[in-house]
Design a protein around this motif. Structure first.
Motif, PDB file in Angstrom:
ATOM      1  N   THR A 115      -9.652  -0.609  -6.749  1.00 41.88           N
ATOM      2  CA  THR A 115      -9.701   0.779  -6.284  1.00 41.88           C
ATOM      3  C   THR A 115     -10.283   0.861  -4.872  1.00 41.88           C
ATOM      4  N   SER A 116     -11.226  -0.006  -4.548  1.00 38.81           N
ATOM      5  CA  SER A 116     -11.799  -0.005  -3.200  1.00 38.81           C
ATOM      6  C   SER A 116     -10.772  -0.447  -2.176  1.00 38.81           C
ATOM      7  N   ALA A 117      -9.989  -1.472  -2.518  1.00 43.59           N
ATOM      8  CA  ALA A 117      -8.960  -1.953  -1.596  1.00 43.59           C
ATOM      9  C   ALA A 117      -7.925  -0.867  -1.336  1.00 43.59           C
ATOM     10  N   VAL A 118      -7.508  -0.161  -2.389  1.00 44.64           N
ATOM     11  CA  VAL A 118      -6.526   0.913  -2.233  1.00 44.64           C
ATOM     12  C   VAL A 118      -7.133   2.071  -1.438  1.00 44.64           C
ATOM     13  N   TYR A 119      -8.399   2.384  -1.705  1.00 51.92           N
ATOM     14  CA  TYR A 119      -9.079   3.472  -0.996  1.00 51.92           C
ATOM     15  C   TYR A 119      -9.099   3.214   0.507  1.00 51.92           C
ATOM     16  N   TYR A 120      -9.373   1.978   0.894  1.00 51.26           N
ATOM     17  CA  TYR A 120      -9.385   1.628   2.315  1.00 51.26           C
ATOM     18  C   TYR A 120      -8.003   1.800   2.947  1.00 51.26           C
ATOM     19  N   GLY A 121      -6.969   1.720   2.145  1.00 52.84           N
ATOM     20  CA  GLY A 121      -5.627   1.811   2.689  1.00 52.84           C
ATOM     21  C   GLY A 121      -5.091   3.216   2.831  1.00 52.84           C
ATOM     22  N   LYS A 122      -5.769   4.205   2.224  1.00 54.36           N
ATOM     23  CA  LYS A 122      -5.220   5.553   2.274  1.00 54.36           C
ATOM     24  C   LYS A 122      -5.640   6.258   3.563  1.00 54.36           C
ATOM     25  N   SER A 123      -4.781   7.154   4.028  1.00 54.39           N
ATOM     26  CA  SER A 123      -5.108   7.936   5.216  1.00 54.39           C
ATOM     27  C   SER A 123      -5.990   9.120   4.808  1.00 54.39           C
ATOM     28  N   GLY A 124      -6.705   9.669   5.772  1.00 54.02           N
ATOM     29  CA  GLY A 124      -7.553  10.818   5.480  1.00 54.02           C
ATOM     30  C   GLY A 124      -8.789  10.473   4.690  1.00 54.02           C
ATOM     31  N   GLY A 134     -13.074  11.957  -1.552  1.00 55.17           N
ATOM     32  CA  GLY A 134     -13.153  11.010  -2.655  1.00 55.17           C
ATOM     33  C   GLY A 134     -14.431  10.205  -2.546  1.00 55.17           C
ATOM     34  N   PHE A 135     -14.850   9.635  -3.650  1.00 52.52           N
ATOM     35  CA  PHE A 135     -16.069   8.832  -3.639  1.00 52.52           C
ATOM     36  C   PHE A 135     -15.898   7.669  -2.674  1.00 52.52           C
ATOM     37  N   PRO A 136     -16.766   7.558  -1.659  1.00 50.20           N
ATOM     38  CA  PRO A 136     -16.600   6.481  -0.670  1.00 50.20           C
ATOM     39  C   PRO A 136     -16.920   5.120  -1.279  1.00 50.20           C
ATOM     40  N   VAL A 166     -12.376   6.621 -10.500  1.00 53.79           N
ATOM     41  CA  VAL A 166     -11.404   7.720 -10.531  1.00 53.79           C
ATOM     42  C   VAL A 166     -11.691   8.704  -9.401  1.00 53.79           C
ATOM     43  N   LEU A 167     -12.980   8.982  -9.151  1.00 55.77           N
ATOM     44  CA  LEU A 167     -13.366   9.938  -8.113  1.00 55.77           C
ATOM     45  C   LEU A 167     -12.995   9.469  -6.706  1.00 55.77           C
ATOM     46  N   GLN A 168     -12.696   8.185  -6.546  1.00 63.13           N
ATOM     47  CA  GLN A 168     -12.252   7.724  -5.237  1.00 63.13           C
ATOM     48  C   GLN A 168     -10.916   8.361  -4.845  1.00 63.13           C
ATOM     49  N   PHE A 169     -10.164   8.853  -5.832  1.00 63.78           N
ATOM     50  CA  PHE A 169      -8.846   9.408  -5.556  1.00 63.78           C
ATOM     51  C   PHE A 169      -8.738  10.875  -5.948  1.00 63.78           C
TER      52      PHE A 169
END
Length: 237
Positions: A115-124, A134-136, A166-169
């Motif tokens: 989830t962290s890897a995907v979070y780093y890839g999203k814009s915004g 989202g949860f950093p 889940v809160l990351q997204f």
């Protein structure tokens, strides 16, 4: 042609990049301590990494690193170190500490990493008004609370990690303490309270220190309440 810079200015810019890169050493040392089950020492090293991460941006702006060394990307260096210090090593510490029963400990670590890897890839990831959306990726702080503040059983620890993943997204607005303008004084005060409490709890390990325990809990509650208000109240009044 761009403005020519002196050898001294280039040396200063390189020094800032090397300072940023030194964060990977603190992260590596946290891993070393974690393999030896020295979790207090591991958290000290992660705290050192966070201090470097918090200071290097100011230094980069002060010495105009982007202009002096346009061929180098401090942000790219940051991304490598941040992912290691805020995701990989904390996931390892949570797994290694045995606070989640097997085999769920390994799955919890996998969840944090993916989830962290995907979070780093999203814009915004950071909004224009400087909120984290989202949860950093701050799993180092999650590891700190689970290892040194809360004494929850395995199931609760696992559930807590799942909820944060889940809160990351979910478009919840979390404060960026050094940049969010709303309640800036309160955000900075809560951050100072947290840092002092964290240092106090680590310094006096394994002694129980209620004043630092309550300091860490109160700062967590503050940022949790702030996130709820920022998401559902501030901009809708």
């Amino acid at each position: 042609m761009g403005k020519p810079y002196t050898t001294g200015q280039r040396a200063q810019a390189w020094a800032v990049h090397l300072f940023t890169a030194s964060g990977i050493i603190t992260v590596f040392m946290a891993m070393v301590e974690g393999t030896q089950h020295n979790y207090t020492n591991a958290m000290w090293w992660l705290l050192a990494a966070q201090v470097i991460d918090g200071v290097d941006g100011t230094l980069a702006r002060r010495f105009k690193v982007t202009e002096v060394l346009p061929e180098m990307s401090g942000k790219s260096i940051d991304f490598v170190i941040d992912f290691a210090g805020y995701a990989i090593i904390p996931a390892f510490l949570i797994y290694q500490a045995g606070i989640i029963a097997s085999p769920y400990d390994l799955w919890a670590a996998f969840l944090i990493l993916v989830t962290s890897a995907v979070y780093y890839g999203k814009s915004g990831m950071i909004s224009e008004d400087y909120y984290f959306i989202g949860f950093p990726v701050m799993w180092n702080m999650v590891a700190f609370y689970l290892l040194f503040v809360f004494e929850w059983e395995s199931t609760i620890n696992l559930l807590f990690i799942i909820i944060l993943a889940v809160l990351q997204f979910v478009p919840v607005k979390f404060a960026y303490p050094s940049r969010t303008k709303r309640w800036r004084a309160g955000n900075l005060t809560a951050t100072v309270v947290f840092i002092v409490s964290m240092v106090g709890l680590l310094w006096y390990q394994p002694r129980e220190m209620p004043v630092f325990w309550w300091g860490s809990v109160s700062s967590l509650l503050y940022f949790g309440i702030f996130a709820i208000l920022a998401t559902f109240w501030f901009d809708r009044r």
